[in-house]
Each structure stands twice: as structure tokens, then as C-alpha cells.
Design an enzyme around this catalytic site. Structure first.
Site, mmCIF file in Angstrom:
data_model
loop_
_atom_site.group_PDB
_atom_site.id
_atom_site.type_symbol
_atom_site.label_atom_id
_atom_site.label_comp_id
_atom_site.label_asym_id
_atom_site.label_seq_id
_atom_site.Cartn_x
_atom_site.Cartn_y
_atom_site.Cartn_z
ATOM 1 N N HIS A 264 -25.418 0.537 34.172
ATOM 2 C CA HIS A 264 -24.136 0.848 33.555
ATOM 3 C C HIS A 264 -24.300 1.828 32.399
ATOM 4 O O HIS A 264 -24.660 1.427 31.309
ATOM 5 C CB HIS A 264 -23.493 -0.435 33.022
ATOM 6 C CG HIS A 264 -23.191 -1.435 34.081
ATOM 7 N ND1 HIS A 264 -21.916 -1.736 34.497
ATOM 8 C CD2 HIS A 264 -24.007 -2.208 34.835
ATOM 9 C CE1 HIS A 264 -21.954 -2.654 35.442
ATOM 10 N NE2 HIS A 264 -23.214 -2.965 35.666
ATOM 11 N N HIS B 101 -18.591 2.453 35.015
ATOM 12 C CA HIS B 101 -19.150 1.121 35.197
ATOM 13 C C HIS B 101 -20.099 1.135 36.387
ATOM 14 O O HIS B 101 -19.755 1.634 37.447
ATOM 15 C CB HIS B 101 -18.021 0.143 35.599
ATOM 16 C CG HIS B 101 -17.596 -0.776 34.515
ATOM 17 N ND1 HIS B 101 -18.415 -1.713 33.947
ATOM 18 C CD2 HIS B 101 -16.399 -0.928 33.910
ATOM 19 C CE1 HIS B 101 -17.739 -2.389 33.037
ATOM 20 N NE2 HIS B 101 -16.507 -1.931 32.988
ATOM 21 N N GLU C 23 -15.298 -28.125 28.358
ATOM 22 C CA GLU C 23 -16.638 -28.414 28.862
ATOM 23 C C GLU C 23 -17.506 -27.157 28.950
ATOM 24 O O GLU C 23 -18.703 -27.193 28.673
ATOM 25 C CB GLU C 23 -16.567 -29.075 30.245
ATOM 26 C CG GLU C 23 -15.836 -30.402 30.286
ATOM 27 C CD GLU C 23 -14.328 -30.258 30.417
ATOM 28 O OE1 GLU C 23 -13.846 -29.103 30.553
ATOM 29 O OE2 GLU C 23 -13.631 -31.284 30.367
ATOM 30 N N HIS D 91 -12.137 -37.577 40.075
ATOM 31 C CA HIS D 91 -13.047 -37.924 38.990
ATOM 32 C C HIS D 91 -14.379 -38.495 39.479
ATOM 33 O O HIS D 91 -15.269 -38.749 38.674
ATOM 34 C CB HIS D 91 -12.384 -38.928 38.043
ATOM 35 C CG HIS D 91 -11.360 -38.288 37.141
ATOM 36 N ND1 HIS D 91 -10.312 -37.550 37.635
ATOM 37 C CD2 HIS D 91 -11.234 -38.250 35.785
ATOM 38 C CE1 HIS D 91 -9.579 -37.098 36.625
ATOM 39 N NE2 HIS D 91 -10.115 -37.500 35.506
#
Lengths: 667, 667
Positions: free
Chosen positions: B27, B261, B411, B473
């Protein structure tokens, strides 16, 4: 004497509280605080029809704060979505329709599986995208056949999650005016007051994202909530957040306390709460007659919404019969006859081509066969993932039927939105990024699998073969980690033709599918020589059998390693070793075949060598104790792709060497 | 004639451009645009000493926009961090010190592995937390022995990622005033202008998080950048974002274009760029003499910073010898003699206890043995994960040595911050949540493994045994998915004593460790009966051998399933089948044992049955083709934990049945 609205709100509260109490587990705090806003939505605002829960143009509702499931179940009961009091009493029990968190597909009226925080927020954004996409493709000035709102109740936990931040920024960029979220702002999280971890100015943050933000100071004021929602509806160029100040565990001894999260109030607590709200303390699962009548009335008025829409659609059908037919098609999700004809076949003289590039060609061909249906985008990597549908426009605020989404560098929200689009129906969505970044999307991938949404995930740059970007960008454990998710189909095609078949599977299969595609060019398997077109449909197949009747060794490979296996086969044959090459693009599809077929492809009495530029972890199931695996149980390295592959053992030489070693060990 | 600063900035630019050009990939756009701000930081602002790159109180710098690695390598070369011109010429080549993205541990001066966007942003927050934690524990008014800034250059991609949003909100809450980020605001992403996907008001968003935000309108103005940084330093109670308007691919034909890029400028492009900046077009990897001298001067002045600090520390040592000793301890990361004595042993008469609860006890005991070292927190689940260090205070803005962090429901940022704390050194950090939510943290877990940071991840509620919360969960595929990550140690202890040993391993091992702990109570394995204390250290061991010399079957289990295996063993023995029970808390630790040991535990000629309430995927490696696995290749279900386990096959009855079936099949 309470008025009927208060009574009905309290009915919802205590149905939820009683369900939690009976189960001996669950979250009573959220329903006590948020019942008023839920009631306003379902009773006064939403255009929904309990008798027609699948009505395509219904308003959508997501309980992103899925831990408050008991509140949603109470609502689905009172409005007649088919949940009985008995179902409420079975809250959180094996096989019930009322599991701990709302599960799509298990309970009529549950639009999305929620619980993992932030996911509902993200899926709602997907639903609003779907609504606009379909509207842009089909609506006319006089016939807004797709025209509904998407609502959600979200919690502080949702707003703290990164996926929600990504989704919020995306929704603001897309100016999704028909998205209206109510924030259950109760100031309490599990570890204490939200001020210990969440001091940001939520209002200012959402304004910065381009949202319209309102504040309701009294979460018990139905009128205040209603008027805020009505105001939000009028803001067409901004998604809306309504910050509603509530009190967790309202009226209970645990009001405004973290302990109202995640544990029942206890018998005394329930009694105290009922007393505080003038509720009969000797009754549980109680719906007062006048409330029952009120809920019923609201429910039956819902039929009117659907009837009205039916009339609109009849008129649309008369004026725009072709559009209407297409609309019915996308609504049903049925694929048009002969769509498979658009899946290209690459002839053997096709120059080597990366499977990502082949995928781009296949997608573009499919787009014309699936009008107004296939749509999606990438996490700011479209030029690399080759996922642009050429000529299908950029989806934005303009009223054009545009299929290409720009998700930005927001992989997680992309996956959640793709799920939301799929849940909404009427479009077949895909999301694309590099395979290594599937990690960023994993909670949403898991939900796609749990919900069995028709979500397509395109993962390119699928091995160390991507080269110079190095170990941060080279997937190693990802194929195996994705295969570990129950219900997720992973396909890693070996060439352009397998890629075409992979797309055929992805489009027709129904549940979520991940495609793992190469950055590097791969030789095209000539379909007149190899049984690639039929074989690939079975997940694994004999690509090139040994010259002898029974092979001495089976080489199993996937993706870019299949070409390697073919070369190794030739080399082995030249050394007098007869080898079979099995291409195994999809474990999940293969597992669905008959035992007889599976055995015919992978005979247990022949030594097997698996070759895949990724974790070896799961391969032992196929190659057995006597087999071997050429894989990668370490991170990759920055180097040109060919060098990285060579240095890490993915050479014909090494495959031959390991094959011979395996045969030797058995002797 | 350019002044020396401009020349030096251009030196950085063209070292990077030439490196990309030589590699044929990389880049160039970011270095061309961001070189001035990097130069300001390293030349005028940062207190760093190239001759002492490990100096503990150095300012930290993270290139969160890791794709701009060539710029960082150019800097590390010119300031003398040990990268030679030859190293720059080896950019992105196998084995070089200059891989595609910066890799911690491979290149001196690289403080963190970056590339996956948002991670560097999050790790920087961890570094600033570590700095304050250590400062709060050790600094005195006159002796600020820990007192440095943490800088980063971040990109639009970083800011779009959810992990960065989480980290930003957390940093604002914690008022991390010594965190200063420069945003390379170039308006260009890979798919086009940032306006297609990123229209939010970044300034307003960060202000909402509680950050101090400045704007630098000209990314080439060194003075403007410098003065903004100096201003940011003075803001003590807010992290700082400096939005620097830059131009990707500055001065090149690709300026302000997405194609700057990810691909070299090409020969002509390089020439044009050099011409545009008055750079000799016939030279590559060129450092003008006056710049070389200038860089050298800056570098040597760095020694002054460290000398000054050394004098401060000498004085500190004189006045506070005990504190200084502790400081040196935590700085080195060496554990105090006898720390293991604080690892408790649970006697056989200890009542059944969940391993999460046992873990809480062990942690608290360890905290006293590791003063000012063990610290961390949970993603708003501390009461459930049992991770509070009692009496060790809540970490915040107050100047108290407090060990408990409140990460909020973030988290991913938690994991990134834990990695950042570990990278900083001077603290042993942990982060905790439910095992199922390890999915939210996965990109950071992977980086921990790649960097081999001493990060401890505590995952409780480790199976369907958690019960009512249901499939959203209940982890299923998570143990296997974590095991698939190279270099990550996963430990799933069977009882309180294995939990204690697991902590011993986690504290002493060095690399990242994940603990998988039960929500439900488990019987304590009496250490006077079972070889649990020694055995667990080897990853897998014979917990209870068969009565006969050679077992007819080996039952391998982990975590909560070990108790089940023991009961099944008794039942099998009563039916005349001799069975061995192997407890296998950690695959990774077991794999490090000798072949002889491994064979003695799991003899290949005895049929094996593995039992684990999770994906079966990887178990075939151990049980072999003739073995069997009782696992879970489907999602769980909402029900009381015991019911869920029973219904899904985790009963003594089923284990016995499968064991007998396995033996029968072999006959």
C-alpha cells in the site's frame, strides 16, 4: 381504578413476571420496565395482523434485548399469535415454544432470534434495507406495495456492542428512515449502574451517525411514547432512536437494581410488585376480561391492514401484471423456472482463473436470472472479492432499484444485515469479505445457522496462497471453525466449474452457505474430462480415479489444493503408485449422501491423504487413524503466495513424499 | 529548496514507496499521505530511545492502519531501530523483518501486530489502561515512574470497525487522557470515496464518547500537527482524536484515488511522484545525508529520555525500596518466588462447586501472591463469571491502585484491550465472558495467539449445561473452534482442583490461555485419591485406571463430562467391562508431552470413547477410526441444564450404552 391501558400494560408485566417465576429463571426486570413501550408499539402503532403473521408488508418488530423474551411471549399470547397460557407456563422448558431467548422459527411472531447482544439491532437494519430495496424495485407512486416500518426495542447492552455501532453508522449513511428503535434506557447493567462502563452521550452519538433522536422522560407515559414514535415515522431520511427512560424491575423491590437482571423476583418479590401495581396477588398468568377483550379488538383490527394491502396489490396486479408476478416470486422466494441455465459452464480451454473471479462471473450471470432478488455487497473489498453486480446500481437513498450495497469496513454489521434481509424475505442477500475476516462476523454467522436463514457469505483470499499480506490476512483455522458451526454449509470449490456449482447450491439450498474462494488463479477442470458438474453437487466425488481398479491411496483435497492433488497423482502413477483424487468442496453436503455413496468415494480400507491449506483438526474423521493430512497447524507468513505455499509444504513434491511415506508406514 | 523537515518526510515517503514497488505489492497510498504525521510523532513528540527499544516508560506507538506498514518500517530504519535498507528491500518476502503487516516480535519497534482493522485501536486503549494502572499503583507525586503516552495512527477502516467503537466508548468512560490517536482522514476507502459508506460525523461521535477532538486541515503541516498533539497532551481527562485531513497517495498520479490502496504505483507512477516532490528520480531507497544526520540526532537524543528516567527511578528506589522492587518485578513479568503456594488445593470433602466459582477463589488467592499484577474484568458479567478480585478496587479515573476493570458489554474491545495490556507489560490481564461470546472476540483472540501475548481469557457457562438461556447462549462449536487457533492454549478443567492447576498453567505459561469453566456445580476430585494435581499439568492423564492391567476401553472426557465418565466407569466395571478414565483438560498441553507419555495415556490399540458436550469435529484424531465420540453436532436447547444434558445424551446410561456398542462393533 386503573384505566384499560394501564391494566393491559400490567397484564403484560405480570404474564412475564409469572412466567419467569414459574421457570425459576429468566429476566423479570426488563419486562417490568419496558412493557409500556412494547404495548404502545403493538397496540397503537404497528400494522400487524395476528391472523396473518406472514403478511409480507407487516411492520417488523425485533426484541434486540432478547433476554426480555417473556415480554414478547406475553405479547404474542395476548394478541393471539398462537401462544397459549400453557406455553407461557412452559417458559424455558425443553421443547416449549417459549425458550429463554426468542428463537425464529420456533414461535410464530418472533421475527429474529435474539439474545447475543447487538445482533437484533443489526438484523433490523437488514430488514429496513430489504424493505427499501423491494420498495425501490416494485413500488409505484400509487402502489406502495412494500411500505412498512421496522421497530426494535434495544438495550444498553445492544448499544455497547460494536456490531450495533457498525449497523447504526451504516443505517445513518443509508438514511433508513423507516427504522425506528426504542432504547430501553434503564441505567442499569449487570455489574451495576451503566455509569461504571457506559458514560457516553448516546443521543449525541446517534445524531453523529445521522439518526433522528428523541427522548421520552417517562417510560410509563404511553402517550409520550406514542407521540415520539409518530414523530419518528415522519422523519423519512433518518433512522430514529427514541431514548425512553425506564426503570428496570419497575414497581418491584428490585427496581433500579442490577439484581432485576437474570433472576426471578422470588415469591415475596412478586407479591410486593403485584401489590404495588394493584394487581390481584392471588392470581398468576392472569388476563383481566376487559384486557382480553381489548387485545382481541386490536388483533382483529389487524386484519384490516392486511385486507387493505390485498386490495392495493390487486390493483397493482391489474396495472402492472409483470411486476406483480415478479413481486410474488420474490415474496415466495421460489426460484424462476430454468434459473440454473444461467449458471455458466467453463470449458476446458478457459484460461486459469481465480475462483473469486469465476464467482463474480457466476453471480453476474445469476443476477439476470433472478431479477430483483440477488443483492448484497462487501465490507469495502468489492474490487478484491469480485462481488459487484455490474449494471445493477449502488443502493442508497435514491429511489432506484439498486442491488449493490456498500457495507463499509463493517463485517459484523454486514453479516447481521444480510441475516436481516434474508429474514425479511423478498431478496437473496450476500455479504463478502476475506475469509480471515469471517472471524469478525462469527456471532452473526452462528445466528444464520441457528435460524437457517438463506444468507450467502462470500469469503475470498481463502488460504496462505493470498501471499504477501501475511499471517494477519491468511486464514488457517477458518475453514475448520466454520465447519464446526452446526447447520452452516461451507463450500470451497476447486476451480471455476466447482464455483459455478457452489453457487447453484448456495442459491437453491435454503440455509446459510459460505463460499471459500481463492485469490490466486486455478486451472479450469475440463467438464468434458472430469465429472465436476455432477460430482460437486454431492459434496465430494471421485475427480480422477486411479488407473488400477482399486487405488493404493486416495488423495482428498479441497479448493486450490485439488490441482496439486491431480499433479501428485500423475507423479505417483509415474512411480507405479495408483492414486485416486477426490475433490471435496463441501463436508456438509457430502455428509448428506448415502453411506453407500460415501464409502464408494472414500473406501475405508484404502489409505487416505488429505490436503488442505488450513487446520488439520477435523480431517482425521475422514482419513482415519492410518491416514495423514497435509495441512497447516501454524500461522502463515508474508511472502508471495507461491513461495508461502511452497515453504509450508503445498508442493507436488511434498504430497508425493507424504503419500509414499504413508504407504510405507502401512507396510 | 526544501527544508530539512520536508526532505525527511519525503525520505520516509519514498523509502515506503520504493519498498512497495520492489515487492510488487503493498500500500503506497497511506505512507504518502500519512508520512508527515508519523514524522511529527517520531521526530518531535515521542519520548523514545532507539538504542533502548524496551525501555519500560517509552511512549508507545501503534500503526493501527497496519496496511501502511512500509511507513513504519521506513521510520524504524531511519531512527536506527535495527532495520537495514536491505530489510526494506526484502519487504513482504519470506522470512524478512518487514512482512506485509507489522508483526510484533518479528521487528524491533513494532509494538503490536496490526492489519485486521480496529485491533490496533483497541490494543492502544489497553496500553493506556496498563500505563494508568501501573502509574496508579506505583507513582508518587515526585516519582512518576510510569508516565507515558500511547499514540496511534488510525484509518477510516479502523473507525468503521465495531471493535474500535467499543474501545473508543470504553476509553471515554475511563477518561484515558494519555491516549492520543491521529486519524488519517483521507476520504478514500477501497470501494470509493468514504461518502459511499461512511457519512457519519466522526468528530461528533468521538465527542459523544467523551473524547477531546481536534481537526488539522492540512496533513502536510508539521507545525499544525505538532501543536494539536501538544494540545492533546494537556487534556488529562479525555482521550484525544486528532482528525488530520490527508490525501491518500499524496503527490502521486493516484492521489485521492482508491487505487492508491493495495497496489504499487508502477514505475511511471513512482517517477511522476518523485518528480512532483523534487526527489531524485534515479535513486531508490535513498536517504539524503542531511536527513540521515537529522534522524541520527533525534535518535540519540532519545537516550536522554531514558537516562532521565533512570535517574528518576534510582531516586525512587532510594525513597521507596519495596515499591521499586515490586515495580521491577512487574516490569520483568517474572513471578515472585513461591507464588504457586497461593494456588489452593480443594480437599475431597469440599462440596460440589462450579469451576467458575472455583476459578474465582483461585484468582483471588493468586491476586495476593501477585501484587499489582493480576488485573482485568468482564464484559458486564462479573457476577456470573466470578471474576471480581475482592478488595482490589474498581479501576477508573481516580488515582487508586485498582485492579477490577468494567469493560461493559464490549467483548471485542475487552479482548483487544487485554492484548494491549499484555503487550505493554507490567500487568497480567484477564478478560471474562460466557464461552459462547468468545465468538465476539475472535479476531483479538487470534491476534493474541499470533503475538503470543500473555492474555488470559476466562470463558464460563461452557456448555449446554448452562441450561435455560438456550441455544443462543449455549456454546457448542466453541471449544473446537478455539483449539483450531494455532498457539492458543485452551483448558477445560473437570473440577475445582483442575481449575487451580489451569490457573497455574495460565499464569506461568506465557502465551494466551483460554479457560472454559462450568456454570453448574461439579464434584471435587479428591487429590488424595486422584492424581489430579500432577496430571492436569500434562494436559491429559489417567484419572482413574481400570482394575484390570489393560483396559478394554478408554473413556476420554473434559470438564463437566469427566464426572460422567467416572460414573460410567463404575457402571461398566459392574458389568464386567474394565474401563480407564482419562481427563483431558488441554489438548495443546497434552500435545507437548513425549510420544511415550501420550501413548501411555491413550494406547492406540484400545478402543476409545470421547465425551465432551461440544462439537465432535476434532476428536477423531484421538479416538481414531475405531473409536466413538459422544458430542454435540447440533445446537442446544432451552431447558434446565440437567434436562438439556440428559436429552442430548450426556447421561451415564448413554455413555455406558455407547461404550458397550463400541466394544461390540469391534468384536
Amino acid at each position: 381504578m386503573k384505566n384499560i391501558d394501564e391494566l393491559c400494560v400490567n397484564t403484560l408485566r405480570f404474564l412475564a413476571v409469572d412466567a419467569v417465576e414459574k421457570a425459576g429463571s429468566g429476566h423479570p426486570g426488563m419486562p417490568l420496565g419496558a412493557a409500556p413501550m412494547a404495548y404502545v408499539l403493538w397496540d397503537r402503532v404497528m400494522r400487524h395482523n395476528p391472523a396473518g403473521p406472514d403478511w409480507f408488508n407487516r411492520d417488523r418488530f425485533i426484541l434486540s434485548a432478547g433476554h426480555g423474551s417473556a415480554l414478547l411471549y406475553a405479547i404474542l399470547h395476548v394478541y393471539g399469535y398462537g401462544l397459549t397460557l400453557e406455553d407461557l407456563k412452559q417458559f424455558r422448558q425443553w421443547g416449549s415454544k417459549t425458550p429463554g431467548h426468542p428463537e425464529y422459527g420456533r414461535t410464530v411472531g418472533v421475527e429474529a432470534t435474539t439474545g447475543p447482544l447487538g445482533q437484533g439491532f443489526g438484523m433490523g437494519v437488514g430488514m429496513a434495507i430489504a424493505e427499501r430495496f423491494i420498495g425501490n424495485c416494485f413500488n409505484t407512486d400509487k402502489h406502495p406495495v412494500m411500505d412498512h416500518y421496522t421497530y426494535a426495542i434495544v438495550s444498553d447492552g445492544d448499544l455497547m456492542e460494536g456490531v450495533a455501532s457498525e449497523a447504526a453508522s451504516l443505517a445513518g449513511t443509508l438514511k433508513l428512515g423507516k427504522l425506528i428503535y426504542l432504547y430501553d434506557d434503564n441505567h442499569i447493567s449487570i455489574e451495576g449502574g451503566t455509569d461504571i462502563a457506559f458514560t457516553e452521550n448516546v443521543r449525541a452519538r446517534f445524531v453523529a451517525y445521522g439518526w433522528h433522536v428523541q427522548h421520552v422522560s417517562d417510560g410509563n407515559s404511553l402517550d409520550e411514547i406514542e407521540s415520539a414514535v409518530k414523530k419518528a415515522q415522519k422523519v423519512e431520511d433518518k433512522p430514529s432512536l427514541i431514548i425512553v427512560r425506564t426503570h428496570i424491575g419497575y414497581a418491584s423491590p428490585k427496581q433500579d437494581s442490577p439484581s432485576a437482571h437474570g433472576e426471578p423476583l422470588g415469591k415475596e418479590g412478586v407479591t410486593a410488585t403485584k401489590k404495588a401495581l394493584d394487581w390481584p396477588i392471588d392470581k398468576s398468568f392472569y388476563v383481566p376480561d376487559n384486557c382480553a377483550a381489548h387485545f382481541k379488538e386490536t388483533a382483529s383490527s389487524g386484519a384490516g391492514f392486511e385486507d387493505e394491502w390485498n386490495r392495493l396489490f390487486e390493483s397493482y396486479k391489474n396495472v402492472y401484471p409483470d411486476l406483480a408476478e415478479d413481486f410474488e416470486h420474490v415474496q415466495s422466494g421460489a426460484l424462476p423456472d430454468g434459473w440454473e441455465k444461467n449458471v455458466p459452464v467453463f470449458s476446458g480451454d478457459f484460461a486459469p482463473i481465480a475462483t473469486r473471479t469465476a464467482s463474480g462471473k457466476v453471480m453476474n450471470s445469476l443476477a439476470t436470472a433472478l431479477p430483483h432478488f440477488l443483492m448484497g455487497g462487501s465490507g469495502d473489498l468489492a474490487p478484491s472479492t469480485k462481488t459487484i453486480l455490474i449494471g445493477y446500481g449502488d443502493f442508497g437513498f435514491e429511489k432506484a432499484c439498486a442491488h449493490n450495497l456498500h457495507f463499509g469496513v463493517r463485517e459484523h454489521a454486514m453479516a447481521a444485515a444480510v441475516n436481516g434481509i434474508a429474514l425479511h424475505g423478498g431478496a437473496l442477500p450476500y455479504g463478502a469479505t476475506f475469509l480471515v475476516f469471517s472471524d469478525y462476523m462469527r456471532p452473526a454467522l452462528r445466528l444464520a445457522a441457528l435460524m437457517q436463514t438463506h444468507s450467502i457469505f462470500i469469503f475470498t483470499h481463502d488460504s496462505i496462497g493470498l501471499g504477501e499480506d501475511g499471517p494477519t490476512h491468511q486464514p488457517v483455522e477458518h475453514l475448520m471453525s466454520l465447519r464446526a458451526i452446526p447447520g452452516l454449509t461451507v463450500i470451497r470449490p476447486a476451480d471455476a466449474n466447482e464455483t459455478a456449482v457452489a453457487w447453484k447450491i448456495a442459491v437453491s439450498r435454503g440455509g446459510p452457505v459460505c463460499l471459500a474462494l481463492s485469490r490466486q488463479k486455478l486451472a479450469v477442470l475440463d467438464p468434458s474430462v472430469f465429472p465436476v458438474l455432477k460430482g460437486c453437487l454431492r459434496g465430494a466425488y471421485i475427480l480422477a480415479d486411479s488407473k488400477s481398479d482399486v487405488p493404493e491411496i486416495v488423495l482428498i483435497a479441497t479448493g486450490s489444493e485439488v490441482g496439486l492433488a491431480l499433479k501428485a497423482q500423475t507423479e505417483l502413477e509415474s512411480r507405479g503408485v495408483s492414486a485416486r483424487v477426490v475433490s471435496m468442496p463441501s463436508w456438509e453436503v457430502f455428509e448428506e449422501q448415502t453411506g453407500k455413496y460415501k464409502n464408494s468415494v472414500l473406501p475405508t480400507d484404502v489409505p487416505m491423504l488429505a490436503i488442505e491449506a488450513g487446520s488439520t483438526l477435523g480431517w482425521w474423521k475422514y482419513v482415519g487413524s492410518d491416514g495423514a493430512v497435509i495441512g497447516l497447524d501454524r500461522f502463515g507468513a508474508s511472502a508471495p503466495g507461491k513461495v508461502a505455499l511452497e515453504k509450508l509444504g503445498f508442493t507436488v513434491e511434498n504430497v508425493v513424499k507424504q503419500a509414499l511415506k504413508l504407504l510405507e508406514d502401512r507396510r
